[in-house]
Design a protein around this motif. Structure first.
Motif, mmCIF file in Angstrom:
data_model
loop_
_atom_site.group_PDB
_atom_site.id
_atom_site.type_symbol
_atom_site.label_atom_id
_atom_site.label_comp_id
_atom_site.label_asym_id
_atom_site.label_seq_id
_atom_site.Cartn_x
_atom_site.Cartn_y
_atom_site.Cartn_z
ATOM 1 N N TYR A 120 -14.197 4.528 -100.892
ATOM 2 C CA TYR A 120 -15.204 5.140 -100.033
ATOM 3 C C TYR A 120 -16.282 4.119 -99.703
ATOM 4 O O TYR A 120 -16.707 3.351 -100.568
ATOM 5 C CB TYR A 120 -15.796 6.341 -100.797
ATOM 6 N N PRO A 122 -19.877 4.181 -98.512
ATOM 7 C CA PRO A 122 -21.019 5.048 -98.199
ATOM 8 C C PRO A 122 -22.102 4.346 -97.389
ATOM 9 O O PRO A 122 -22.979 5.006 -96.842
ATOM 10 C CB PRO A 122 -21.560 5.435 -99.579
ATOM 11 N N VAL A 136 -17.345 2.332 -103.097
ATOM 12 C CA VAL A 136 -17.107 2.924 -104.410
ATOM 13 C C VAL A 136 -15.628 3.281 -104.457
ATOM 14 O O VAL A 136 -15.109 3.864 -103.503
ATOM 15 C CB VAL A 136 -17.944 4.203 -104.618
ATOM 16 N N ARG A 161 -3.098 6.150 -119.699
ATOM 17 C CA ARG A 161 -3.630 6.628 -118.424
ATOM 18 C C ARG A 161 -5.024 6.025 -118.271
ATOM 19 O O ARG A 161 -5.796 5.995 -119.221
ATOM 20 C CB ARG A 161 -3.733 8.155 -118.425
ATOM 21 N N ALA A 163 -8.556 5.885 -116.022
ATOM 22 C CA ALA A 163 -9.451 6.350 -114.954
ATOM 23 C C ALA A 163 -10.466 5.248 -114.738
ATOM 24 O O ALA A 163 -11.016 4.713 -115.690
ATOM 25 C CB ALA A 163 -10.152 7.631 -115.373
ATOM 26 N N HIS A 186 -11.644 3.561 -118.071
ATOM 27 C CA HIS A 186 -11.526 4.440 -119.237
ATOM 28 C C HIS A 186 -10.040 4.636 -119.522
ATOM 29 O O HIS A 186 -9.294 5.093 -118.672
ATOM 30 C CB HIS A 186 -12.195 5.782 -118.951
ATOM 31 N N SER A 188 -6.903 6.182 -121.816
ATOM 32 C CA SER A 188 -6.550 7.252 -122.759
ATOM 33 C C SER A 188 -5.829 6.660 -123.959
ATOM 34 O O SER A 188 -5.225 5.587 -123.879
ATOM 35 C CB SER A 188 -5.636 8.270 -122.080
ATOM 36 N N ASN A 189 -5.886 7.368 -125.076
ATOM 37 C CA ASN A 189 -5.099 6.973 -126.239
ATOM 38 C C ASN A 189 -3.618 7.020 -125.898
ATOM 39 O O ASN A 189 -3.208 7.716 -124.970
ATOM 40 C CB ASN A 189 -5.379 7.914 -127.408
ATOM 41 N N GLN A 209 -5.740 4.534 -130.696
ATOM 42 C CA GLN A 209 -6.974 4.570 -129.926
ATOM 43 C C GLN A 209 -7.024 3.367 -129.000
ATOM 44 O O GLN A 209 -6.901 2.228 -129.447
ATOM 45 C CB GLN A 209 -8.153 4.549 -130.890
ATOM 46 N N LYS B 3 -24.096 10.369 -101.571
ATOM 47 C CA LYS B 3 -22.800 9.773 -101.293
ATOM 48 C C LYS B 3 -22.268 8.966 -102.473
ATOM 49 O O LYS B 3 -21.085 8.783 -102.652
ATOM 50 C CB LYS B 3 -22.911 8.867 -100.066
ATOM 51 N N ILE B 4 -23.172 8.425 -103.249
ATOM 52 C CA ILE B 4 -22.735 7.641 -104.404
ATOM 53 C C ILE B 4 -22.424 8.554 -105.584
ATOM 54 O O ILE B 4 -21.527 8.292 -106.370
ATOM 55 C CB ILE B 4 -23.805 6.588 -104.762
ATOM 56 N N PRO B 7 -18.588 10.266 -105.879
ATOM 57 C CA PRO B 7 -17.509 9.595 -106.621
ATOM 58 C C PRO B 7 -17.777 9.515 -108.114
ATOM 59 O O PRO B 7 -16.843 9.557 -108.912
ATOM 60 C CB PRO B 7 -17.461 8.197 -105.998
ATOM 61 N N LEU B 8 -19.055 9.419 -108.495
ATOM 62 C CA LEU B 8 -19.349 9.363 -109.929
ATOM 63 C C LEU B 8 -18.925 10.656 -110.612
ATOM 64 O O LEU B 8 -18.342 10.648 -111.692
ATOM 65 C CB LEU B 8 -20.850 9.143 -110.160
ATOM 66 N N PHE B 11 -15.310 10.705 -110.941
ATOM 67 C CA PHE B 11 -14.861 9.869 -112.055
ATOM 68 C C PHE B 11 -14.999 10.622 -113.381
ATOM 69 O O PHE B 11 -14.108 10.589 -114.232
ATOM 70 C CB PHE B 11 -15.675 8.571 -112.105
ATOM 71 N N LEU B 14 -12.186 12.900 -113.681
ATOM 72 C CA LEU B 14 -10.973 12.158 -114.031
ATOM 73 C C LEU B 14 -10.941 11.867 -115.522
ATOM 74 O O LEU B 14 -9.944 12.028 -116.203
ATOM 75 C CB LEU B 14 -10.952 10.822 -113.285
ATOM 76 N N CYS B 15 -12.104 11.431 -116.000
ATOM 77 C CA CYS B 15 -12.242 11.111 -117.409
ATOM 78 C C CYS B 15 -11.858 12.294 -118.273
ATOM 79 O O CYS B 15 -11.110 12.167 -119.230
ATOM 80 C CB CYS B 15 -13.689 10.768 -117.710
ATOM 81 N N LEU B 17 -10.074 14.666 -117.464
ATOM 82 C CA LEU B 17 -8.655 14.928 -117.244
ATOM 83 C C LEU B 17 -7.798 14.132 -118.229
ATOM 84 O O LEU B 17 -6.776 14.601 -118.721
ATOM 85 C CB LEU B 17 -8.302 14.507 -115.819
ATOM 86 N N ILE B 18 -8.217 12.895 -118.517
ATOM 87 C CA ILE B 18 -7.397 12.108 -119.427
ATOM 88 C C ILE B 18 -7.998 12.095 -120.831
ATOM 89 O O ILE B 18 -7.606 11.316 -121.667
ATOM 90 C CB ILE B 18 -7.143 10.672 -118.898
ATOM 91 N N SER B 19 -8.953 12.938 -121.034
ATOM 92 C CA SER B 19 -9.500 13.160 -122.369
ATOM 93 C C SER B 19 -10.309 11.991 -122.888
ATOM 94 O O SER B 19 -9.814 10.905 -123.118
ATOM 95 C CB SER B 19 -8.379 13.483 -123.351
ATOM 96 N N CYS B 20 -11.602 12.229 -123.051
ATOM 97 C CA CYS B 20 -12.500 11.151 -123.465
ATOM 98 C C CYS B 20 -12.644 11.052 -124.969
ATOM 99 O O CYS B 20 -13.157 10.078 -125.477
ATOM 100 C CB CYS B 20 -13.866 11.319 -122.820
ATOM 101 N N ASN B 21 -12.234 12.082 -125.686
ATOM 102 C CA ASN B 21 -12.366 12.020 -127.135
ATOM 103 C C ASN B 21 -11.231 11.183 -127.698
ATOM 104 O O ASN B 21 -10.075 11.542 -127.615
ATOM 105 C CB ASN B 21 -12.327 13.419 -127.736
ATOM 106 N N LYS B 22 -11.588 10.051 -128.272
ATOM 107 C CA LYS B 22 -10.547 9.130 -128.729
ATOM 108 C C LYS B 22 -10.357 9.142 -130.234
ATOM 109 O O LYS B 22 -9.554 8.383 -130.750
ATOM 110 C CB LYS B 22 -10.882 7.724 -128.261
#
Lengths: 313, 514
Positions: A120, A122, A136, A161, A163, A186, A188-189, A209, B3-4, B7-8, B11, B14-15, B17-22
């Motif tokens: 994008y 902007p 971005v 995966r 992101a 980011h 994923s495990n 991890q 506009k910025i 996307p944040l 993101f 998305l995070c 979605l793929i699980s941030c807890n590691k």
């Protein structure tokens, strides 16, 4: 080892792509300052080769006569669609094949991680013949299947995966361009096929991890309607992870860092509208738990008009 | 700016979605505190592995619970248990799961840490780790599978023997636990009626400390801190007074010395051989008309522990080792060998992902706790369901690890007796899906280990016997799928392993624990 390479290789790929578009809003990949105009679809096919003989075991640079040169062949399909002039959707599908020139380890092959990016723009401002634009890019990369990640460096990828978000600023003055971008990945495990493994300590689990990673890139060069030629410096830093122990095998969650320099060129033919050719070359100059790779890639792209009217900007 | 932000936000989605807890949950995190189903209070009569008689270790009589000395200890205990920090509570929660189990986990970790082949010298030779100089590279030991099998076995045998002697004195002196003497003490471990003097935890920690100092000398600080931690845990949790611990610790070390004396004279010291022996293995094989094994590493590495097959076994005599050695593998140039090579080639050419999973699951190569460690891990997952007393935990590990050590001895004896080549040496078209071990092929170590382990574990846990047999079969075939063994190596290995496991069963039937 240094499959390590792979994410890198992938990024490589990303640098490419194509797209064309008069003057400023040229082409497009995850890391460049080029956009596909609305309703246009760029399709590219690329082939690449990457190889290393030296690698860094932690910070110790060595060879390994039990592997010789470890090489990766890459074939990749990329698609970039202009949803709007300032909003692109990019998909890439890489196929990888690894091989060691010595020793007994079998090479691996397969479709690696599917990449999806939304790019994008902007902001854009002109002054005289100078132009400043900001981008971005949000990305998601997903393993196409559960390939074997526990045979590094022969594995085709890390199985995570990813992101990502990237911010990119581009400045153009006449035909000179310079851009800077930074991305956060980011990861994923991942799950390995064993029930225990040793990093810098023993872990009784199949889950590994994965540390996140950061990427920083600067590129600068020449850009006009038909030719883009840039020099690139790129750094990938894994935010965590551990070093390969002396004479141990590499592992998915190693701290894989690398700094690469390279050249990239795209040329859009004058006679056949929409057809472009691409090439790049990269060398790893510094690294940690990765191979000291040399890689190159070449490909062609073609732009299709999918809308009834195309609004060229 | 909106506009910025868009996307944040995308993101962030998305995070998630793929699980941030590691954070990773380990398989051993939720084991329950040990509360034995049966006390095994008569274990003092069980048959030991290495020490002769409990009376060889005269543990002094303890002070009576009514004595002033004991009352002082009780008061100390009350003050120690009154104000526990979170760190102390964590240590209690860790050790209360079981002393023998926790030390088995620690051993597996030490083996994995040290299971790395030394990096070559500049001239293409390899340095040998030295017990006399354990801290400098290459750090001692290189805990490869034979080294590891013997290490697990000696530590398990020392723990078991020390506990048998401890239970003998527990029964003889019959001094109750502090929380039985004074009900104001509320222990943080499960209460039971087992006499507390000498402390079983201190016995295990004392015996293990001495053995591990010998086997993993470079980790002495870590080992010592764990041993100290365990004894403190008994105090902090109100489970033992100090004199229970002092007597246990000293008894454990005493027993360990006997085990160490055996270890120092069991033949391991010379198992690495020398150039003359390595050359002779090669020429002898050639004289038999066969193709001798060659190191496939570059630079060529001397064969791993060629005289390990002469190490003194745990369950039978050295003469039995020879009688257990299976007949020869197919001759190098025989049609049978070509057929076996073709089979290996077929598995490695277009491997299925399922087969790769099996190869990886059982690889247990460099940097891991080795196949004997893997079988200890498998056993632990099952043992923990059965709420054994400490002495029964120790006995079951000791039986398993005696079988695994003897499997290593018989297998290594066989490997160097025939000295035959790996599949990819005879046919370079074979590429492997895991590292090629640096020793001859016949018989497969994984198969011998797994046959032995599954046999004794199937006896100890009959409900799981079929499962263990299937696992052993899979472990064995994983080496064929991986391209590093012929089918003959696997089949002869399993069969021999089963026979070795039977020796452990025979012992289990007569050790007084059943």
């Amino acid at each position: 080892m240094l499959k390590t390479l792979l994410p890198k290789v992938l990024l490589n790929l990303l640098f490419l792509c194509m797209g064309l578009k008069p003057i400023i809003s040229l082409a497009q990949t995850e890391t460049d300052a080029l956009m596909m105009p609305q309703n246009k679809l760029c399709i590219a096919g690329l082939a690449g080769y990457s190889s290393w003989t030296n690698y860094w075991e932690g910070t110790f640079k060595r060879e390994n006569a039990n592997m010789g040169a470890v090489s990766t062949n890459i074939t990749m399909l990329m698609f970039n669609y202009g949803i709007k002039n300032n909003l692109n959707f990019i998909v890439n599908v890489p196929y990888l094949q690894t091989k060691a020139s010595k020793g007994t380890l079998a090479g691996m092959q397969g479709v690696q991680d599917l990449g999806f990016f939304i790019k994008y723009k902007p902001f854009e401002a002109t002054s005289g013949n100078s132009l400043l634009s900001l981008y971005v890019v949000g990305g998601l990369s997903v393993p196409s299947h559960q390939y074997n990640i526990d045979l590094l460096p022969m594995s085709i990828g890390l199985g995570s995966r990813v992101a990502s978000v990237r911010f990119l600023g581009d400045f153009q003055s006449g035909k000179f361009t310079a851009s800077v971008s930074g991305a956060y990945l980011h990861r994923s495990n991942v799950t390995i096929d064993r029930t225990a493994y040793f990093t810098d300590h023993q872990i009784n689990s199949s889950e590994v991890q994965m540390p996140d990673a950061g990427n920083f890139q600067v590129r600068s060069g020449y850009r006009d309607k038909h030719l883009i030629a840039e020099a690139i410096a790129d750094n990938m830093t894994t935010l965590g992870g551990f070093d390969i122990r002396k004479n141990d095998m590499p592992f998915v969650s190693n701290r894989m860092n690398s700094t690469r320099v390279g050249l990239e060129a795209k040329y859009y033919l004058k006679k056949i509208s929409g057809l472009g050719i691409h090439g790049n070359y990269f060398r790893t100059v510094q690294g940690r738990n990765v191979g000291k790779a040399t890689s190159f890639m070449a490909g062609v792209s073609y732009i299709l008009n999918t809308g009834s009217t195309s609004k060229m900007d | 700016m909106k506009k910025i932000f868009t996307p944040l936000i995308a993101f962030a989605c998305l995070c998630s979605l793929i699980s941030c807890n590691k954070e990773i949950e380990e398989d051993n995190e939720h084991y329950e505190a040990l509360q034995p189903n049966q006390l095994d209070a008569d274990a003092g009569t069980w048959k030991t592995f290495i020490v002769a008689l409990p009376s060889d270790f005269p543990v002094p009589a303890p002070a009576s619970p009514t004595s002033a000395a004991y009352q002082t200890e009780l008061n100390e205990l009350k003050s120690v248990t009154a104000n526990l920090t979170d760190k102390q509570k964590n240590i209690i929660n860790y050790w209360k799961v079981g002393s023998v189990l926790r030390w088995n986990e620690i051993m597996r970790k030490l083996v994995a840490k040290h299971n790395l082949p030394p990096y070559q010298n500049a001239d293409g030779t390899y340095p040998v780790p030295s017990a006399a100089n354990p801290f400098s590279y290459p750090v001692f030991p290189f805990s490869n599978p034979p080294y590891a099998a013997r290490a697990y076995s000696y530590v398990s045998a020392a723990q078991y023997d020390a506990l048998v002697v401890a239970y003998h004195y527990k029964k003889q002196y019959n001094r109750a636990a502090p929380y039985k003497v004074d009900t104001n003490i509320k222990p943080l471990v499960a209460q039971n009626d087992l006499p507390a003097y000498p402390s079983e935890d201190a016995v295990v920690s004392g015996a293990t400390l001495e053995l591990l100092k010998l086997l993993f000398p470079a980790d002495i600080e870590y080992i010592r801190s764990k041993a100290e931690e365990e004894k403190n845990f008994r105090l902090w949790s109100g489970a033992n007074v100090k004199s229970d611990l002092v007597a246990g610790d000293s008894l454990g070390r005493w027993v360990a010395r006997k085990v160490i004396a055996r270890a120092k004279t069991d033949g391991m010291g010379t198992a690495g051989g020398n150039q003359a022996i390595w050359t002779k293995l090669e020429t002898d094989c050639r004289e038999r008309g066969e193709t001798p094994w060659l190191s496939l590493e570059s630079p060529k590495r001397p064969p791993m522990l060629p005289l390990y097959g002469n190490v003194k076994p745990m369950l039978f005599s050295s003469a039995t080792v020879v009688s257990l050695r299976p007949g020869p593998p197919p001759a190098t140039n025989s049609p049978k060998m070509r057929q076996e090579l073709n089979e290996v080639l077929s598995y490695t050419k277009n491997p299925t992902r399922d087969n790769m999973k099996i190869v990886n699951f059982w690889a247990d190569g460099a940097g891991t706790y080795t196949p004997p460690g893997h079988w200890n891990a498998i056993a632990t997952q099952e043992f923990v369901k059965h709420k054994y007393s400490e002495v029964r935990w120790a006995r079951n590990y000791a039986l398993l690890n005696a079988a695994l050590m003897d499997a290593a001895i018989v297998c290594w004896n066989t490997k160097y007796y025939y000295f035959n080549a790996r599949p990819c040496q005879l046919d370079p078209a074979i590429k492997t899906l895991t590292g090629v071990p640096n020793f001859p092929a016949y018989t497969s170590g994984h198969s011998t280990f797994s046959g032995a382990a599954a046999t004794i574990l199937g006896y100890l846990l009959p409900a799981k016997a079929h499962e263990f047999t299937a696992m052993a079969q899979e472990a064995s075939l994983s080496r064929l799928y991986g391209g590093i063994h012929y089918r003959a190596d696997c089949e002869a290995g399993i069969e021999t392993g089963n026979k070795i496991g039977q020796y452990a069963i025979n012992r289990a039937k007569t050790d007084g624990a059943e």
